[in-house]
Design a protein around this motif. Structure first.
Motif, mmCIF file in Angstrom:
data_model
loop_
_atom_site.group_PDB
_atom_site.id
_atom_site.type_symbol
_atom_site.label_atom_id
_atom_site.label_comp_id
_atom_site.label_asym_id
_atom_site.label_seq_id
_atom_site.Cartn_x
_atom_site.Cartn_y
_atom_site.Cartn_z
ATOM 1 N N ASN A 60 58.882 -91.483 -11.444
ATOM 2 C CA ASN A 60 57.831 -91.121 -10.483
ATOM 3 C C ASN A 60 57.059 -89.861 -10.855
ATOM 4 O OD1 ASN A 60 58.426 -93.355 -8.815
ATOM 5 N ND2 ASN A 60 60.083 -92.207 -7.841
ATOM 6 N N VAL A 61 57.040 -89.514 -12.126
ATOM 7 C CA VAL A 61 56.234 -88.392 -12.607
ATOM 8 C C VAL A 61 55.608 -88.787 -13.943
ATOM 9 C CG1 VAL A 61 57.655 -86.655 -11.447
ATOM 10 C CG2 VAL A 61 58.168 -87.291 -13.816
ATOM 11 N N SER A 62 54.614 -88.013 -14.364
ATOM 12 C CA SER A 62 53.966 -88.269 -15.650
ATOM 13 C C SER A 62 53.916 -87.042 -16.543
ATOM 14 C CB SER A 62 52.540 -88.797 -15.443
ATOM 15 O OG SER A 62 52.550 -90.037 -14.777
ATOM 16 N N THR A 63 54.074 -85.847 -15.977
ATOM 17 C CA THR A 63 53.984 -84.614 -16.751
ATOM 18 C C THR A 63 55.143 -83.689 -16.426
ATOM 19 O OG1 THR A 63 52.709 -83.401 -15.086
ATOM 20 C CG2 THR A 63 51.462 -84.783 -16.649
ATOM 21 N N LEU A 64 55.315 -82.676 -17.267
ATOM 22 C CA LEU A 64 56.395 -81.720 -17.055
ATOM 23 C C LEU A 64 56.138 -80.884 -15.806
ATOM 24 C CD1 LEU A 64 59.032 -81.077 -18.467
ATOM 25 C CD2 LEU A 64 57.845 -79.337 -19.815
ATOM 26 N N ASP A 65 54.902 -80.494 -15.571
ATOM 27 C CA ASP A 65 54.597 -79.748 -14.349
ATOM 28 C C ASP A 65 54.914 -80.567 -13.105
ATOM 29 O OD1 ASP A 65 53.778 -77.481 -15.646
ATOM 30 O OD2 ASP A 65 51.656 -78.014 -15.655
#
Length: 471
Positions: free
Chosen positions: A167-172
């Protein structure tokens, strides 16, 4: 990560959290951890990477590993345990996967070997696992591969080499979501968007190994099982690329009979029909019914190989792991692994005892199907000892059978190590021209396996130092 995978003598262990799938550095590393390619019988490609005089990086040609040769009854049990439990032990309530075509994208500063390795992996997933997966050049994707500096990964997961999060795409985005149910595998009900975080400043093999394991776990199983001898889904971390077993598990994951939200019982009921259809030979193999691995054994291994353990704790952990293996009546790769761990622990203080444990490990691996790669790693330790004793003929006999194994398993670090050991053995046998040819053959593979020029040259010096003629 991988038990036989580290390039140093430090064995690091990380515990995976339930919110991510992290590739850990649990490695039964060897004194010599490179791999050596054979000088014949394999096909390779070369990639030119700027360097200061070493041969260009060598890449493996596409391999198609054989499928598992074991009973569908055993495969069904493996599938259930891989799919309905996290490595932490937490049970997963329902089955989850992607539905429909799957897209993959790469963002960040990707190292030059990542794209060729990703292209080959996506092709294998399409052809072997029959998954509808494609790479996108730009735009949002179901799976976003983030190529980031290793220090950025360590900031969020200090002991992880790489990891995947839902459920995420980036490190931030992951940093913000990591304490919420949004990034928890156990609360997931379907897979739509995941992020993989790979280091872009390590060796090409390290990047590729992370790519294979994390992409496989993005698509399918979230657990690891020590009892699997032929899989990346194993904390011994011997295998560096997806195996025939792994592709069969992933093909099963995307069988039309399965869907998001199915319970453990519903999936178990569907598996016999699925496996009969896609793996018919498994209906005629005898079931082994391998025992589960108790948590006490896993903890003992972590203590034996963990970087935070004292020497006393490491030895106690190795002894405990060996005692549990014996009491469980194991004669498979787990018994071998316990002997290997003990050998690593005592090697500095009692080399003779270490050799006995390496030999015992080799005996148990030899009796266990699917452990050719494990035996190749053990052979590097036995051959290193033979070279240190001036016995070149024995070292040649020990390493020879495993060159093809390292090549077929695309393990450049292991392949280059085997070749470098053979070069020293040939020098001991007064065959300097052959030794130099083999040593030169090892360097392109070493550049893929170990990365930077300094690391390759350090490996050359390390193995050369074993030779009493040069000591």
């Amino acid at each position: 990560m991988r038990f036989f995978r580290s390039l140093s003598d430090i064995h690091t262990v990380t515990r995976r959290r339930c919110s991510v799938r992290a590739r850990l550095a649990l490695v039964l590393s060897m004194a010599l951890n490179a791999c050596t390619p054979s000088t014949e019988g394999h096909v390779s490609r070369q990639m030119n990477v700027a360097d200061s005089g070493l041969p260009p990086v060598r890449l493996f040609a596409t391999q198609v590993p054989p499928g598992p040769v074991r009973a569908n009854n055993d495969l069904a049990l493996d599938f259930i345990e891989l799919s309905f439990r996290l490595e932490s032990g937490r049970e997963l309530p329902v089955f989850t996967r992607f539905e429909g075509p799957i897209t993959v994208a790469v963002v960040g500063a990707a190292p030059p070997t990542l794209q060729p390795d990703l292209t080959r992996l996506v092709s294998r997933l399409r052809n072997e696992a029959r998954i509808d997966i494609r790479q996108r050049a730009s735009g949002p994707a179901n799976i976003t591969i983030n190529a980031v500096p290793q220090r950025e990964i360590r900031k969020v997961l200090p002991q992880a080499a790489c990891f995947v999060a839902p459920n995420v795409s980036t490190l931030d985005e992951y940093r913000k979501a990591r304490k919420k149910n949004k990034s928890s595998w156990s609360s997931l009900r379907k897979r739509e968007r995941l992020a993989i975080f790979l280091p872009n400043d390590v060796s090409p093999q390290e990047v590729r190994d992370c790519l294979h394991e994390e992409l496989a776990q993005s698509l399918g199983p979230l657990n690891d099982l020590y009892r699997l001898p032929d899989s990346v889904f194993n904390d011994d971390n011997v295998h560096t690329v997806l195996t025939g077993f792994d592709m069969l598990m992933l093909r099963t994951y995307y069988a039309p009979e399965l869907r998001n939200g199915m319970t453990r019982g519903q999936v178990a009921s569907a598996l016999p029909g699925i496996l009969t259809r896609i793996n018919p030979q498994g209906n005629y193999a005898a079931s082994r019914f391998a025992t589960r691995t108790p948590g006490a054994w896993k903890r003992a291994i972590e203590s034996a190989l963990g970087p935070a353990s004292s020497r006393t704790e490491r030895r106690a952990g190795a002894q405990n792991a060996l005692s549990i293996a014996k009491s469980m009546g194991w004669t498979d790769q787990r018994r071998a692994f316990a002997h290997y761990a003990m050998a690593r622990v005592v090697q500095r203080d009692d080399p003779a005892l270490a050799q006995q444990h390496y030999s015992r490990a080799n005996q148990y691996y030899q009796a266990t199907p699917g452990t050719h790669l494990h035996r190749a790693y053990v052979a590097t330790q036995l051959a290193a000892h033979a070279i240190s004793q001036g016995n070149g003929a024995r070292a040649l006999a020990l390493t020879g059978p495993h060159i093809d194994t390292a090549t077929r398993n695309e393990n450049a670090a292991l392949l280059s190590t085997l070749l470098l050991l053979r070069a020293e053995a040939l020098d001991l046998e007064n065959r300097p021209a052959e030794a130099q040819a083999v040593r030169l053959d090892s360097l392109g593979w070493a550049r893929y396996g170990f990365g930077d020029d300094w690391a390759v040259r350090a490996k050359l010096r390390e193995i050369a130092a074993l030779n009493p003629l040069k000591g």
